[in-house]
Design an enzyme around this catalytic site. Structure first.
Site, PDB file in Angstrom:
ATOM      1  N   CYS A 184      -2.209   6.185   0.128  1.00 15.81           N
ATOM      2  CA  CYS A 184      -2.964   6.068  -1.115  1.00 15.81           C
ATOM      3  C   CYS A 184      -2.298   5.027  -2.006  1.00 15.81           C
ATOM      4  O   CYS A 184      -1.076   5.078  -2.219  1.00 15.81           O
ATOM      5  CB  CYS A 184      -3.003   7.416  -1.834  1.00 15.81           C
ATOM      6  SG  CYS A 184      -3.712   7.324  -3.497  1.00 15.81           S
ATOM      7  N   ASP A 191      -2.720   8.981   4.222  1.00 15.72           N
ATOM      8  CA  ASP A 191      -4.110   9.244   4.579  1.00 15.72           C
ATOM      9  C   ASP A 191      -4.234   9.073   6.093  1.00 15.72           C
ATOM     10  O   ASP A 191      -3.931   8.006   6.629  1.00 15.72           O
ATOM     11  CB  ASP A 191      -5.058   8.254   3.881  1.00 15.72           C
ATOM     12  CG  ASP A 191      -5.075   8.431   2.374  1.00 15.72           C
ATOM     13  OD1 ASP A 191      -5.070   9.582   1.921  1.00 15.72           O
ATOM     14  OD2 ASP A 191      -5.106   7.408   1.661  1.00 15.72           O
TER      15      ASP A 191
END
Length: 276
Positions: A184, A191
């Site tokens: 992120c 992620d």
């Protein structure tokens, strides 16, 4: 970091608001990230959709009895804005103690608020748990490239120079990898996703694709921009007759984000994978 994201609720302590508050939604313009890729709203070389699935959706019936459901939100890839993920979750949380006369009333409200935030019409579907159970879990299509014996040392930034193809051979195939990871750009949290490539064009070297995807491992960007970057790099290399790239990301905070990008018109199925 995207300049607009600095003012978003992402990475900050937030009050839990459980009554309807549409102002919680925080749009982030796509234009800045498009510009990084040499694109604009008028020159997008793809069509597509961002599917968001919410597994923590609840509201109250007129009797006061709560209901739970799974929400599906389809945001056009050419919409002026993405919706920052934490703000999306906070907005959905604000429905928890809000009363709706029926499901149609809630559906209309979600469509209105999300379309206003995205800048284009957003499709909304509400599924019962029984419906979601019946739909089940599916597998990524095509050949999994994860077991290839590849030496990898580049993790810091996307490295399209790693990609190789055989331009003398034109083939049609589907490939996937579960090893996509990025971070992120605001919080630095990981992620995780499954990346699918479907194309007809110059034969893509599978090992080079795997090394290229792993080069995103410490890259900081939003889900949508990672998929768009991969699409563009493959399009430049393969000069394909057709190319579709999509990622099915692991959920965080009760939401998963699944960007689809294609050189042609597609009607993708929003099918859940095992890690979702």
């Amino acid at each position: 970091m995207h300049p607009a994201a600095e003012n978003s609720p992402l990475g900050k302590a937030s009050e839990y608001i459980d009554t309807y508050t549409p102002s919680l939604l925080f749009p982030i313009p796509r234009a800045a990230k498009w510009a990084e890729l040499g694109l604009s709203a008028e020159t997008l070389p793809y069509r597509g959709m961002d599917f968001w699935n919410c597994f923590e959706l609840s509201w109250l019936l007129p009797s006061g009895k709560p209901v739970v459901a799974i929400g599906e939100f389809a945001i056009p890839a050419d919409s002026p804005n993405i919706i920052e993920s934490k703000s999306f979750k906070l907005y959905l949380n604000s429905l928890n103690q809000t009363m709706f006369g029926d499901r149609a009333e809630l559906l209309a409200l979600l469509e209105k608020d999300l379309s206003a935030a995205a800048g284009k019409p957003v499709g909304v579907r509400l599924r019962s748990l029984a419906e979601a159970t019946a739909e089940g879990v599916t597998s990524a299509p095509g050949i999994c490239i994860d077991e290839l014996d590849v030496a990898i040392s580049n993790y810091a930034a996307p490295a399209p120079e790693l990609l190789r193809c055989d331009s003398a051979r034109v083939i049609e195939e589907s490939l996937h990898s579960h090893l996509l990871k990025s971070n992120c750009p605001v919080t630095g949290q990981p992620d995780w996703g499954t990346l699918v490539v479907q194309y007809r064009g110059a034969a893509l070297d599978h090992a080079s694709l795997l090394a290229y995807l792993v080069s995103f491992r410490q890259h900081a960007d939003f889900h949508e921009q990672c998929v768009e970057r991969i699409f563009l790099d493959l399009q430049r290399l393969l000069e394909p007759e057709h190319l579709t790239v999509y990622a099915r990301y692991v959920r965080r905070g009760g939401l998963d984000i699944n960007p689809y990008r294609s050189s042609g018109a597609i009607t993708p199925d929003n099918c859940r994978l095992v890690r979702q």
